[in-house]
Scaffold this motif. Structure first.
Motif, PDB file in Angstrom:
ATOM      1  N   ALA A 282      50.049  47.552  40.990  1.00 29.00           N
ATOM      2  CA  ALA A 282      49.496  46.221  42.041  1.00 29.00           C
ATOM      3  C   ALA A 282      48.131  46.911  42.562  1.00 29.00           C
ATOM      4  N   GLN A 283      47.658  48.073  42.295  1.00 30.70           N
ATOM      5  CA  GLN A 283      46.328  48.789  42.368  1.00 30.70           C
ATOM      6  C   GLN A 283      45.932  48.663  44.011  1.00 30.70           C
ATOM      7  N   ARG A 284      47.030  48.988  44.610  1.00 28.83           N
ATOM      8  CA  ARG A 284      46.910  49.010  46.387  1.00 28.83           C
ATOM      9  C   ARG A 284      47.063  50.604  46.622  1.00 28.83           C
ATOM     10  N   PRO A 285      46.476  50.908  47.683  1.00 25.68           N
ATOM     11  CA  PRO A 285      46.557  52.416  48.093  1.00 25.68           C
ATOM     12  C   PRO A 285      48.040  52.868  48.576  1.00 25.68           C
ATOM     13  N   ILE A 286      48.604  53.941  48.046  1.00 21.46           N
ATOM     14  CA  ILE A 286      49.869  54.464  48.341  1.00 21.46           C
ATOM     15  C   ILE A 286      50.040  55.621  49.569  1.00 21.46           C
ATOM     16  N   ILE A 287      50.550  55.593  50.331  1.00 27.52           N
ATOM     17  CA  ILE A 287      51.122  56.754  51.232  1.00 27.52           C
ATOM     18  C   ILE A 287      52.466  56.958  50.796  1.00 27.52           C
TER      19      ILE A 287
ATOM     20  N   ASP B 270      41.088  52.483  42.686  1.00 27.38           N
ATOM     21  CA  ASP B 270      40.994  52.475  41.109  1.00 27.38           C
ATOM     22  C   ASP B 270      42.054  53.171  40.373  1.00 27.38           C
ATOM     23  N   ALA B 271      43.180  52.818  40.280  1.00 28.67           N
ATOM     24  CA  ALA B 271      44.057  53.888  39.871  1.00 28.67           C
ATOM     25  C   ALA B 271      43.950  53.583  38.255  1.00 28.67           C
ATOM     26  N   SER B 272      43.984  54.948  37.747  1.00 25.97           N
ATOM     27  CA  SER B 272      43.767  55.007  36.250  1.00 25.97           C
ATOM     28  C   SER B 272      44.973  55.552  35.476  1.00 25.97           C
ATOM     29  N   GLY B 273      44.938  55.436  34.448  1.00 27.14           N
ATOM     30  CA  GLY B 273      45.995  55.925  33.358  1.00 27.14           C
ATOM     31  C   GLY B 273      47.340  55.427  33.568  1.00 27.14           C
ATOM     32  N   THR B 274      47.476  54.083  34.022  1.00 23.35           N
ATOM     33  CA  THR B 274      48.650  53.384  34.458  1.00 23.35           C
ATOM     34  C   THR B 274      49.284  52.552  33.391  1.00 23.35           C
ATOM     35  N   ASP B 275      48.400  52.580  32.318  1.00 25.95           N
ATOM     36  CA  ASP B 275      49.196  51.793  31.019  1.00 25.95           C
ATOM     37  C   ASP B 275      50.123  52.527  30.364  1.00 25.95           C
ATOM     38  N   GLN B 276      50.236  54.002  30.515  1.00 24.10           N
ATOM     39  CA  GLN B 276      51.305  54.693  30.044  1.00 24.10           C
ATOM     40  C   GLN B 276      52.599  54.455  30.588  1.00 24.10           C
ATOM     41  N   PHE B 277      52.471  53.781  31.705  1.00 22.03           N
ATOM     42  CA  PHE B 277      54.006  53.482  32.215  1.00 22.03           C
ATOM     43  C   PHE B 277      54.300  51.843  32.047  1.00 22.03           C
ATOM     44  N   SER B 278      53.651  51.153  31.143  1.00 17.40           N
ATOM     45  CA  SER B 278      54.072  49.894  30.825  1.00 17.40           C
ATOM     46  C   SER B 278      55.447  49.928  29.946  1.00 17.40           C
TER      47      SER B 278
ATOM     48  N   LYS C  78      45.119  58.678  40.966  1.00 21.10           N
ATOM     49  CA  LYS C  78      44.236  58.478  41.911  1.00 21.10           C
ATOM     50  C   LYS C  78      44.462  57.215  42.622  1.00 21.10           C
ATOM     51  N   ALA C  79      46.055  57.003  42.865  1.00 20.41           N
ATOM     52  CA  ALA C  79      46.259  55.965  43.646  1.00 20.41           C
ATOM     53  C   ALA C  79      46.626  55.653  45.021  1.00 20.41           C
ATOM     54  N   GLY C  80      46.854  57.443  45.433  1.00 17.12           N
ATOM     55  CA  GLY C  80      47.221  57.413  46.843  1.00 17.12           C
ATOM     56  C   GLY C  80      47.165  59.022  47.096  1.00 17.12           C
ATOM     57  N   LYS C  81      48.170  59.208  48.187  1.00 14.45           N
ATOM     58  CA  LYS C  81      48.426  60.715  48.683  1.00 14.45           C
ATOM     59  C   LYS C  81      49.873  60.814  49.039  1.00 14.45           C
ATOM     60  N   MET C  82      50.380  62.054  48.518  1.00 11.47           N
ATOM     61  CA  MET C  82      51.845  62.339  48.950  1.00 11.47           C
ATOM     62  C   MET C  82      51.728  63.389  49.769  1.00 11.47           C
ATOM     63  N   LEU C  83      52.315  63.320  51.137  1.00 10.35           N
ATOM     64  CA  LEU C  83      52.277  64.223  52.346  1.00 10.35           C
ATOM     65  C   LEU C  83      53.686  64.461  52.597  1.00 10.35           C
ATOM     66  N   ASP C  84      53.631  66.053  53.123  1.00 11.52           N
ATOM     67  CA  ASP C  84      54.901  66.468  53.545  1.00 11.52           C
ATOM     68  C   ASP C  84      55.363  65.625  55.178  1.00 11.52           C
ATOM     69  N   SER C  85      56.620  65.821  55.128  1.00 10.43           N
ATOM     70  CA  SER C  85      57.318  65.061  56.240  1.00 10.43           C
ATOM     71  C   SER C  85      57.071  65.679  57.454  1.00 10.43           C
TER      72      SER C  85
END
Length: 436
Positions: free
Chosen positions: A356-361, A410-418, A378-385
């Protein structure tokens, strides 16, 4: 060129909805492109968490789908707990660790763990083995795949392997004894030992183990599995809207899919409440969009932190609708459990979030496979709870970008998950097994 044939034993198949059906439905959709003809063996009268008739359109034309009915003990459970006859099976029935479970629900969990080994589909094993022995004697195949849960699928394949010695790939969408809710099944020592013994028998007899995450692959190696590969889940480009939909006018933070008790993080509510109180624009424009079933404690926190008026909750929708809502969201929310056992859990939604190319939290373990995928792309960030400050800063930053109409990634390398590319990876494994 004549296609090789693979028998795929899967309990979940359309009209089943939800994440469980997606993996092998999508593999089956593209396998012919790589020289393999899928033959599906599934249940005739399955009890599913949800139904999605739209997925039946994705079943490849002319594919052989074999069905055999199973004795479904969930009908007894519904009588025992007073649930309506038409109610659907929810995963929390057997996985919830909540102290709010009634005595009857706790009793049902105990019965499920100790008497239905390896799972409530155990009554499907013998009739399936009998049926498939006759079928395979008349219709030879080049490989067999079994996919779990339910683990009963593997026990069907195990008996076929012993009888025919056909190359067998055991696919684990979730672990067996290392699954995050295994300790919550109220198992006796003998029942736990039986689970582990059956798991070892499967792992020792299969020609190859396949799983969906890197951490889980390590778990299987620790159990003694020598030959294990990872093919993650993914997204199907055909599922994405042909015309990109307009983004939500509100500052929407969307969670697509079910929220269980282990994925409820109070830090989220604290940060949203704080921003709402401190910023009038945020209070007016922010919307928490929830699609799927939601744990009661999550709804309780919404009320406690006065976020109900900013929340739009919709129960389960079709997969097509879920993908559309994913693409429309300003920000996508991903919730994992905080425990170490969540390191290998990669929800299916992750890949559609990437597409979807939207920011992920994300909220959950920063050393998880999900964190690795999100941050590498580079699609977002993962944070500790417990990282309240960073979450508040990130939410505020995204809102400021939204106000300026430049919130994007601008997420990159997502084609590997098609899904098509991943099916090619699967076909290479099957080619190797059939040659050997």
């Amino acid at each position: 060129m004549e296609l090789k044939k693979v028998l795929i034993i899967t309990y979940y198949w359309p009209p089943s909805g939800g994440a469980a059906v997606q993996r092998w439905l999508k593999f089956s959709k593209y396998l012919r492109n790589f020289g393999w003809e899928p033959i599906i063996y599934t249940v005739e009268n399955g009890e599913y968490p949800q139904y999605d008739s739209t997925l039946e359109k994705e079943v490849p034309e002319g594919i052989t789908v074999l069905r055999k009915p199973a004795l479904e003990p969930y009908s007894f459970y519904k009588k025992l707990t007073g649930k309506k006859k038409q109610s659907t099976l929810q995963p929390e029935i057997v996985t919830s660790s909540s102290k709010k479970n009634s005595l009857l629900e706790n009793f049902a969990i105990w019965v499920r763990g100790n008497f239905f080994i390896p799972d409530a589909r155990k009554f499907w094993i013998k009739p399936s083995v009998s049926y498939l022995k006759k079928y395979l004697a008349e219709n030879p195949v080049d490989a067999i795949v079994s996919t779990s849960p339910p683990q009963s699928d593997h026990l069907i394949a195990l008996e076929l392997k012993k009888h025919f010695n056909i190359p067998w790939l055991a696919d684990f969408r979730d672990p067996w004894t290392k699954v995050d809710y295994f300790d919550q099944l109220k198992l006796s020592k003998s029942a736990a030992a039986k689970h582990k013994a059956l798991e070892q028998e499967v792992l020792k007899n299969t020609d190859k183990v396949l799983t969906v995450s890197y951490a889980w692959a390590e778990d299987f190696r620790e159990l003694g599995t020598k030959d294990v590969s990872v093919i993650t889940n993914g997204y199907d480009t055909a599922d994405l809207p042909k015309v990109k939909p307009e983004l939500d006018s509100a500052f929407s933070i969307a969670h697509i899919g079910n929220i269980s008790s282990e994925r409820v993080h109070e830090v989220l509510f604290k940060c949203l409440s704080k921003l709402k109180k401190e910023n009038a624009d945020f209070a007016e424009k922010f919307q928490l969009k929830l699609i799927g079933s939601v744990e009661s404690s999550f709804m309780g926190f919404l009320k406690q932190y006065e976020l109900e008026n900013n929340t739009n909750h919709t129960e389960a929708v079709s997969h097509k609708k879920a993908v559309e809502e994913t693409c429309k969201a300003q920000v996508l929310l991903l919730l994992l459990g905080s425990e170490n056992k969540s390191r290998g859990r990669i929800p299916l939604k992750v890949f559609e979030y990437l597409a979807a190319q939207r920011p992920i939290i994300g909220i959950g373990p920063k050393d998880s496979d999900v964190a690795r995928i999100i941050e590498n792309s580079k699609a977002g960030k993962m944070l500790d709870s417990n990282d309240e400050n960073t979450l508040a800063e990130l939410l505020n930053s995204y809102f400021e970008q939204f106000q300026k109409q430049n919130l994007k990634v601008d997420a990159s390398g997502t084609d590997q998950f098609s899904r098509k590319k991943l099916t090619g990876d699967l076909a290479k494994i099957l080619d190797g097994l059939s040659k050997n």
